[in-house]
Scaffold this active site. Sequence first.
Site, PDB file in Angstrom:
ATOM      1  N   TYR A 160      44.149  40.291  42.503  1.00  0.00           N
ATOM      2  CA  TYR A 160      42.803  40.845  42.150  1.00  0.00           C
ATOM      3  C   TYR A 160      43.127  42.415  42.493  1.00  0.00           C
ATOM      4  O   TYR A 160      42.581  43.304  41.755  1.00  0.00           O
ATOM      5  CB  TYR A 160      41.916  40.028  43.011  1.00  0.00           C
ATOM      6  CG  TYR A 160      40.618  39.904  42.145  1.00  0.00           C
ATOM      7  CD1 TYR A 160      39.604  38.813  42.363  1.00  0.00           C
ATOM      8  CD2 TYR A 160      40.280  40.793  40.995  1.00  0.00           C
ATOM      9  CE1 TYR A 160      38.294  38.686  41.764  1.00  0.00           C
ATOM     10  CE2 TYR A 160      38.981  40.675  40.086  1.00  0.00           C
ATOM     11  CZ  TYR A 160      38.256  39.481  40.676  1.00  0.00           C
ATOM     12  OH  TYR A 160      37.064  38.798  39.805  1.00  0.00           O
ATOM     13  N   GLU A 199      43.903  49.135  36.857  1.00  0.00           N
ATOM     14  CA  GLU A 199      42.684  49.698  36.085  1.00  0.00           C
ATOM     15  C   GLU A 199      42.158  50.918  36.832  1.00  0.00           C
ATOM     16  O   GLU A 199      41.999  52.118  35.779  1.00  0.00           O
ATOM     17  CB  GLU A 199      41.444  48.839  36.276  1.00  0.00           C
ATOM     18  CG  GLU A 199      41.854  47.284  35.790  1.00  0.00           C
ATOM     19  CD  GLU A 199      40.599  46.418  36.047  1.00  0.00           C
ATOM     20  OE1 GLU A 199      40.874  45.250  35.684  1.00  0.00           O
ATOM     21  OE2 GLU A 199      39.412  46.605  36.448  1.00  0.00           O
TER      22      GLU A 199
END
Length: 245
Positions: free
Chosen positions: A167, A174
Amino acid sequence: MASSEEDGGSNSSVEEKENSKKKRLGALATAWIIFYNITMTAGWLVLAIAMVRFYMQKGTHKGLYRSIQKTLKFFQTFAVLEVVHCMVGIVRTSVLVTGVQVCSRTFMVWFITHSIKQIQNEESVVLYLVVWTVTEITRYSFYTFNLLNHLPYFIKWARYNLFIVLYPVGVAGELLTIYAALPFVKKTGMFSVRLPNKYNVSFDYYYFLIIIMLSYIPLFPQLYFHMLRQRRRVLYGEVIVEKDD
Ligand SMILES: CCCCCCCCCCCCC[C@@H](O)CC(=O)SCCNC(=O)CCNC(=O)[C@H](O)C(C)(C)COP(=O)(O)OP(=O)(O)OC[C@H]1O[C@@H](n2cnc3c(N)ncnc32)[C@H](O)[C@@H]1OP(=O)(O)O
């Protein structure tokens, strides 16, 4: 006038019809969600194989995104259905958490990587693609085997442990990709609306992206802690009382 026995009989037949309708809908929903999860597992596996083959043939990540973009766009966009699954009750999970997750992925695919071609060969794109792919193969295969009541422990373990590392790594990929896109957005003024215009409204996509990056600060922990709660519930049987969606 119908006797009370006749009333009772007609009520019970109505109830029976309602129950059989609910059973049919339940069976249909289960069949659909199994089909959906198998399809998504297969789609992300195809993506994984395509990425490995590209790198083995080319020896570089340059051009990787362009070679897999159609598959990625299809399956990541198809995942928007998961918000509907939550809303209609096919799956019991948070609409809000699922919605934020799906929005962030869809935004990354369409409004960053697809729209700003200059950043498609960034290493950060490969980073988030690899992390997403490992995660989604694990997640959808977990759902599939769980629904078929044949869940191998290693898949359950992977589902509720890999995210601990993947995660934050995926978020880094991103954010680095959005950061790499900023200069091109500033230079081109893409997706922006300048004044004066007949609606007297302005919008600057450059500053919108900075706000999106900042939104990770409050939003990502919500997702991460949600997964940690799910992990405690599934792996250690902890009773979790989820806040309202
Ligand atoms: C307009 C611009 C918007 C921009 C927004 C910016 C937001 C920025 C913040 C967000 C950052 C996100 C970054 C992220 O994209 C980075 C990555 O993903 S990197 C890769 C690593 N990521 C992960 O590991 C998370 C992957 N995602 C998920 O796990 C889910 O999407 C999530 C909603 C986060 C959690 O899933 P869920 O709530 O479903 O948890 P469970 O899997 O434990 O499931 C709970 C119960 O629901 C059942 N369920 C759910 N889906 C299904 C299904 N498809 N089929 C069958 N069953 C399903 C599941 O079985 C559980 O049931 P039970 O309670 O009975 O066990």
